[in-house]
Motif scaffolding. Structure first.
Motif, PDB file in Angstrom:
ATOM      1  N   ASP A   1       0.917  -1.450   0.448  1.00  0.00           N
ATOM      2  CA  ASP A   1       0.004  -0.289  -0.087  1.00  0.00           C
ATOM      3  C   ASP A   1       1.320   1.029  -0.070  1.00  0.00           C
ATOM      4  OD1 ASP A   1      -1.270   2.149   0.902  1.00  0.00           O
ATOM      5  OD2 ASP A   1      -3.120   0.896   2.280  1.00  0.00           O
TER       6      ASP A   1
ATOM      7  N   ALA B   1      -0.316   4.188   2.561  1.00  0.00           N
ATOM      8  CA  ALA B   1      -0.104   3.943   3.591  1.00  0.00           C
ATOM      9  C   ALA B   1       1.548   3.970   3.310  1.00  0.00           C
ATOM     10  CB  ALA B   1      -0.161   2.357   3.737  1.00  0.00           C
TER      11      ALA B   1
ATOM     12  N   SER C   1       2.341   8.251   4.027  1.00  0.00           N
ATOM     13  CA  SER C   1       1.813   8.598   4.849  1.00  0.00           C
ATOM     14  C   SER C   1       2.519   8.263   6.048  1.00  0.00           C
ATOM     15  CB  SER C   1      -0.067   7.999   5.577  1.00  0.00           C
ATOM     16  OG  SER C   1      -0.494   8.206   3.906  1.00  0.00           O
ATOM     17  N   ALA C   2       3.018   6.721   6.579  1.00  0.00           N
ATOM     18  CA  ALA C   2       4.267   6.849   7.576  1.00  0.00           C
ATOM     19  C   ALA C   2       5.031   7.652   7.721  1.00  0.00           C
ATOM     20  CB  ALA C   2       4.289   4.963   7.095  1.00  0.00           C
TER      21      ALA C   2
ATOM     22  N   HIS D   1      -0.246   7.828  17.433  1.00  0.00           N
ATOM     23  CA  HIS D   1      -0.879   7.269  15.936  1.00  0.00           C
ATOM     24  C   HIS D   1       0.666   6.122  15.635  1.00  0.00           C
ATOM     25  CE1 HIS D   1      -1.977  10.254  13.712  1.00  0.00           C
ATOM     26  NE2 HIS D   1      -1.625  11.588  14.493  1.00  0.00           N
TER      27      HIS D   1
ATOM     28  N   ILE E   1       1.891   2.532  13.423  1.00  0.00           N
ATOM     29  CA  ILE E   1       2.138   1.991  12.227  1.00  0.00           C
ATOM     30  C   ILE E   1       2.946   0.412  12.165  1.00  0.00           C
ATOM     31  CG2 ILE E   1       3.632   1.985  10.212  1.00  0.00           C
ATOM     32  CD1 ILE E   1       4.687   5.553  11.149  1.00  0.00           C
TER      33      ILE E   1
ATOM     34  N   ASP F   1      -2.679   3.300  12.240  1.00  0.00           N
ATOM     35  CA  ASP F   1      -2.956   3.983  11.513  1.00  0.00           C
ATOM     36  C   ASP F   1      -2.877   4.154   9.744  1.00  0.00           C
ATOM     37  OD1 ASP F   1      -4.016   7.252  11.987  1.00  0.00           O
ATOM     38  OD2 ASP F   1      -2.806   6.081  14.239  1.00  0.00           O
ATOM     39  N   HIS F   2      -1.554   3.220   9.745  1.00  0.00           N
ATOM     40  CA  HIS F   2      -1.086   2.730   8.713  1.00  0.00           C
ATOM     41  C   HIS F   2      -0.582   0.636   8.772  1.00  0.00           C
ATOM     42  CE1 HIS F   2      -2.114   6.586   7.034  1.00  0.00           C
ATOM     43  NE2 HIS F   2      -0.873   6.798   8.076  1.00  0.00           N
TER      44      HIS F   2
ATOM     45  N   MET G   1       1.993  -2.055   6.627  1.00  0.00           N
ATOM     46  CA  MET G   1       2.358  -2.492   6.131  1.00  0.00           C
ATOM     47  C   MET G   1       2.366  -3.958   5.919  1.00  0.00           C
ATOM     48  SD  MET G   1       4.291   0.927   5.312  1.00  0.00           S
ATOM     49  CE  MET G   1       5.040   0.849   7.192  1.00  0.00           C
TER      50      MET G   1
END
Length: 303
Positions: A122, A125, A128-129, A215, A217, A232-233, A235
């Motif tokens: 993604d 994502a 954003s990370a 947040h 990740i 939030d994200h 991977m």
């Protein structure tokens, strides 16, 4: 045929006539899939009274580039179905597998893991990370246990060179994990690495970060892992292996990509940090340089 199709899908989509031997092979393969494909072509052929070359030709008709590629798919299926190394060992360890074959299989799996991980990543994502990690005043906490611990250490070591506030979270030692989370707020970012068997502590830490406005990740091996629910994200990295144990080559590569992307946004800060690091090393930790300095000072005094 698309590489994402498994054996049963390939068979269902094959509409050409098969020989009697090929039909028997397909029955054998479907009855014992995926374990049946883990045998050698010779062993599989003997079960239905045909030749190894017939096995290889059949798989080529079904779209496999080689018998090794078909076996890689089977190992991936076993990896997905059987959760622990103990349950996978009997299925993936062959009686007559040579060291050379182990080398070839490891390379084949890791190449596939890398290609699959980056092809399905993604990207939004990921981007954003990177923005979360490099935002002003962000405090980055890095957490990993068991198989994720090495990746978390790798991330913490390198992110610390380009970000001002990177904090490895330890799950053992004098300070319990919960005490390390006492001051979490909206400026905090948790970078969590979790692979099966997944840690409940990581899932709880991720949930707590979100509750406090922080947040999260997550780098992991599946979209439905416990920590992903609070992220939030997310991977994903593929971990298929020719052995009972997962391979983290693709995960390390993903971590390297993440560090590289952070570096691109922190070029100036990285350069300054590396200069400070070199100066610290020379002044305080380089014994050879310290001894040379003492000799130089003694020579000056004697003169």
């Amino acid at each position: 045929m698309p590489v994402t199709m498994n054996l049963n899908q390939r068979i269902s989509g094959y509409d050409r006539k098969l020989t009697r031997s090929e039909q028997l092979l397909i029955e054998e393969l479907q009855t014992r899939y995926p374990q049946g494909l883990l045998e050698s072509a010779t062993s599989l052929a003997k079960k239905v009274g045909t030749s190894a070359s017939t096995v290889v030709r059949l798989l080529a008709k079904l779209g496999y580039p080689s018998y090794a590629e078909a076996q890689m798919e089977a190992r991936s299926e076993v990896t997905a179905r059987l959760q622990s190394p103990a349950t996978r060992a009997d299925a993936v360890i062959g009686d007559d597998t040579s060291a050379r074959t182990c080398l070839a299989n490891a390379l084949l799996h890791d190449q596939h893991n890398l290609a699959s991980t980056f092809a399905s990543l993604d990207v939004a994502a990921f981007e954003s990370a990177v923005r979360l990690l490099t935002q002003r005043k962000a405090r980055v906490h890095v957490l990993g246990q068991r198989h994720g611990a090495a990746l978390a250490s790798h991330l913490a070591l390198h992110l610390n060179m380009c970000l001002p506030d990177v904090r490895p979270l330890a799950t053992s030692g004098p300070l319990p994990l919960e005490d390390q989370l006492l001051w979490i707020d909206a400026q905090d970012v948790l970078l969590a690495v979790t692979f099966r068997r997944h840690s409940l502590a990581i899932a709880r830490a991720a949930k707590y970060f979100r509750e406090k406005g922080g947040h999260v990740i997550v780098i992991t091996d599946g979209p439905s892992v416990p920590a992903a629910g609070a992220a939030d994200h997310v991977m994903l990295a593929r971990t298929s292996s020719a052995s009972p144990f997962d391979s983290y080559t693709a995960a390390f590569s993903l971590c390297n990509a993440l560090v590289t992307a952070v570096v691109q946004r922190r070029k100036r800060e990285l350069g300054a940090a590396l200069e400070r690091g070199d100066a610290l090393w020379e002044q305080h930790w380089n014994d050879a340089a310290a001894q040379a300095g003492r000799r130089s000072r003694k020579a000056s005094s004697a003169g």
